[in-house]
Design an enzyme around this catalytic site. Structure first.
Site, PDB file in Angstrom:
ATOM      1  N   LYS A  71      -4.508 -49.009  29.373  1.00  0.00           N
ATOM      2  CA  LYS A  71      -4.854 -50.407  29.720  1.00  0.00           C
ATOM      3  C   LYS A  71      -5.318 -50.547  31.176  1.00  0.00           C
ATOM      4  CE  LYS A  71      -1.819 -52.553  26.286  1.00  0.00           C
ATOM      5  NZ  LYS A  71      -0.777 -53.552  26.018  1.00  0.00           N
ATOM      6  N   ASP A 108      -2.421 -60.060  26.070  1.00  0.00           N
ATOM      7  CA  ASP A 108      -0.995 -59.880  25.744  1.00  0.00           C
ATOM      8  C   ASP A 108      -0.174 -61.121  26.101  1.00  0.00           C
ATOM      9  OD1 ASP A 108      -0.996 -57.339  24.584  1.00  0.00           O
ATOM     10  OD2 ASP A 108      -0.806 -56.311  26.513  1.00  0.00           O
TER      11      ASP A 108
HETATM   12  N1  NAP Z   1       4.936 -57.493  20.841  1.00  0.00           N
HETATM   13  C1  NAP Z   1       3.855 -57.032  21.447  1.00  0.00           C
HETATM   14  O1  NAP Z   1       2.725 -57.433  21.173  1.00  0.00           O
HETATM   15  C2  NAP Z   1       4.016 -56.014  22.535  1.00  0.00           C
HETATM   16  C3  NAP Z   1       2.979 -55.791  23.463  1.00  0.00           C
HETATM   17  C4  NAP Z   1       3.161 -54.842  24.469  1.00  0.00           C
HETATM   18  C5  NAP Z   1       4.363 -54.118  24.517  1.00  0.00           C
HETATM   19  N2  NAP Z   1       5.331 -54.345  23.588  1.00  0.00           N
HETATM   20  C6  NAP Z   1       6.606 -53.622  23.629  1.00  0.00           C
HETATM   21  O2  NAP Z   1       7.187 -53.863  24.911  1.00  0.00           O
HETATM   22  C7  NAP Z   1       7.899 -52.726  25.370  1.00  0.00           C
HETATM   23  C8  NAP Z   1       7.421 -52.368  26.773  1.00  0.00           C
HETATM   24  O3  NAP Z   1       6.049 -52.032  26.749  1.00  0.00           O
HETATM   25  P1  NAP Z   1       5.236 -51.802  28.119  1.00  0.00           P
HETATM   26  O4  NAP Z   1       3.849 -51.496  27.720  1.00  0.00           O
HETATM   27  O5  NAP Z   1       5.515 -52.880  29.092  1.00  0.00           O
HETATM   28  O6  NAP Z   1       5.934 -50.439  28.646  1.00  0.00           O
HETATM   29  P2  NAP Z   1       6.084 -49.921  30.140  1.00  0.00           P
HETATM   30  O7  NAP Z   1       4.982 -50.423  31.006  1.00  0.00           O
HETATM   31  O8  NAP Z   1       6.309 -48.449  30.017  1.00  0.00           O
HETATM   32  O9  NAP Z   1       7.456 -50.611  30.661  1.00  0.00           O
HETATM   33  C9  NAP Z   1       8.691 -50.214  30.112  1.00  0.00           C
HETATM   34  C10 NAP Z   1       9.789 -51.114  30.662  1.00  0.00           C
HETATM   35  O10 NAP Z   1      11.022 -50.731  30.030  1.00  0.00           O
HETATM   36  C11 NAP Z   1      11.975 -50.421  31.051  1.00  0.00           C
HETATM   37  N3  NAP Z   1      12.895 -49.392  30.591  1.00  0.00           N
HETATM   38  C12 NAP Z   1      12.563 -48.202  30.024  1.00  0.00           C
HETATM   39  N4  NAP Z   1      13.682 -47.493  29.755  1.00  0.00           N
HETATM   40  C13 NAP Z   1      14.732 -48.264  30.184  1.00  0.00           C
HETATM   41  C14 NAP Z   1      16.143 -48.089  30.183  1.00  0.00           C
HETATM   42  N5  NAP Z   1      16.722 -46.972  29.698  1.00  0.00           N
HETATM   43  N6  NAP Z   1      16.914 -49.075  30.684  1.00  0.00           N
HETATM   44  C15 NAP Z   1      16.347 -50.199  31.166  1.00  0.00           C
HETATM   45  N7  NAP Z   1      15.021 -50.428  31.209  1.00  0.00           N
HETATM   46  C16 NAP Z   1      14.230 -49.461  30.708  1.00  0.00           C
HETATM   47  C17 NAP Z   1      11.139 -49.960  32.219  1.00  0.00           C
HETATM   48  O11 NAP Z   1      11.902 -50.005  33.394  1.00  0.00           O
HETATM   49  P3  NAP Z   1      11.538 -49.040  34.651  1.00  0.00           P
HETATM   50  O12 NAP Z   1      10.433 -49.722  35.408  1.00  0.00           O
HETATM   51  O13 NAP Z   1      12.818 -48.939  35.385  1.00  0.00           O
HETATM   52  O14 NAP Z   1      11.097 -47.715  34.062  1.00  0.00           O
HETATM   53  C18 NAP Z   1      10.007 -50.984  32.172  1.00  0.00           C
HETATM   54  O15 NAP Z   1      10.412 -52.212  32.706  1.00  0.00           O
HETATM   55  C19 NAP Z   1       7.672 -51.654  24.299  1.00  0.00           C
HETATM   56  O16 NAP Z   1       8.762 -51.702  23.413  1.00  0.00           O
HETATM   57  C20 NAP Z   1       6.409 -52.116  23.570  1.00  0.00           C
HETATM   58  O17 NAP Z   1       6.360 -51.677  22.231  1.00  0.00           O
HETATM   59  C21 NAP Z   1       5.192 -55.292  22.614  1.00  0.00           C
END
Ligand code: NAP
Length: 283
Positions: A71, A108
């Site tokens: 992205k 998003d």
């Molecule tokens: N519904 C939808 O349309 C939609 C759209 C986009 C994403 N999502 C979902 O949203 C989630 C995040 O996506 P993203 O693209 O934002 O991913 P990302 O940029 O990789 O961000 C991941 C987030 O999760 C946190 N995290 C990871 N492991 C953790 C742990 N053990 N304890 C606490 N926090 C933790 C990270 O914290 P740190 O910064 O500390 O690593 C960060 O804030 C995923 O499950 C994805 O499938 C859904």
């Protein structure tokens, strides 16, 4: 599907991409509207992403959705992007224009808001406060959408403090950053709690968050959609809070792209949600 030589083409670029529900979603809409077109999963590595994006625009594609991990690269690769994509720092939708230029946007956050309003009719976001757990890509999109919707206060809490601080700096004065260790105190008097972390996803532990201080009427929105009902949602529902799951955000974020590429504004319905969620079982 019976394509002619004039078929309209779009796709989703990611690495990996096999998990993506977007082909199931867009091809369902294509069939429903009897459009001569196809939406293709495109597995592309980071090295090949910018070049492939440009080539797709030269071989008749009308545009693409972009998913993890491309992205940010998509924003860098386009010729022009809207203000929202630039503030989020990422594009999830690219439109190939007839003049050959590439336009990037990010749907998003608007998909999140559209689903939230559809789920909670009459919701007023122009005041009140939101607690956002996480500061990754999805959190950025959601925080920009909440700020644009006029939310008076946004509290961000992320395991990695620096990431939350940098997001808060970009968003402006209505944002508070809370230390991960203090996250239970995040929930006092909030109107909506949003989990944007990966915690609670299939294969991940549940989000470690005590809801004791969450007001009874606060909405709990978990953007995780696999599973459809997360442990956080179950916990919130058990104490009487209204809960919303993330599948609808995925469906709503797809609407602007489909409409730009295929010329029809598609509907998000219960029947569509049931059909797309069946893809979680089958994959
Ligand atoms: N519904 C939808 O349309 C939609 C759209 C986009 C994403 N999502 C979902 O949203 C989630 C995040 O996506 P993203 O693209 O934002 O991913 P990302 O940029 O990789 O961000 C991941 C987030 O999760 C946190 N995290 C990871 N492991 C953790 C742990 N053990 N304890 C606490 N926090 C933790 C990270 O914290 P740190 O910064 O500390 O690593 C960060 O804030 C995923 O499950 C994805 O499938 C859904």
């Amino acid at each position: 599907m019976n394509l002619t030589g004039n078929a309209k083409l779009a796709g989703v670029m990611g690495w990996p991409v096999a998990h993506s529900l977007s082909p199931r979603l867009h091809n369902h809409w294509l069939e429903k509207h009897r459009i001569d077109g196809a939406f293709i999963p495109l597995a592309v590595t980071a090295d090949h992403f910018p070049h492939t994006l440009r080539v797709l625009s030269q071989v008749g594609f009308r545009g693409v959705n972009v998913t993890v991990p491309h992205k940010q690269a998509a924003l860098a690769a386009v010729d022009e992007a809207d203000d929202r994509a630039r503030r989020i720092g990422a594009a999830n939708t690219v439109i190939f224009r007839p003049d050959g230029s590439l336009f990037g946007t990010n749907t998003d956050g608007t998909g999140f808001l559209a689903h939230l309003h559809a789920s909670i009719p009459g919701l007023d976001l122009t005041s009140g406060s939101a607690a956002v757990i996480g500061a990754g890509g999805a959190a950025r999109a959601i925080c920009v959408a909440l700020a644009d919707a006029g939310m008076a206060e946004i509290r961000i809490c992320n395991r990695t403090l620096a990431r939350a601080e940098s997001l808060a700096l970009e968003l402006g004065p209505e944002v508070l950053v809370i230390n991960w260790a203090d996250r239970a105190g995040l929930l006092d008097e909030v109107d909506i709690l949003i989990n944007t972390t990966t915690q609670g996803m299939v294969g991940q532990p549940e989000l470690d968050l005590d809801l004791a201080t969450l007001p009874d009427q606060a909405i709990v929105y978990d953007i995780v959609y696999n599973p459809l009902e997360t442990p956080l949602m179950n916990k919130a529902q058990a104490r009487g809070n209204p809960v919303v799951g993330g599948l609808g955000m995925l469906l709503h974020q797809a609407v602007p792209g489909f409409s730009a590429w295929f010329g029809v504004e598609p509907e998000v319905t219960e029947e569509l949600a049931a059909f797309v969620s069946q893809g979680l079982v089958e994959r």
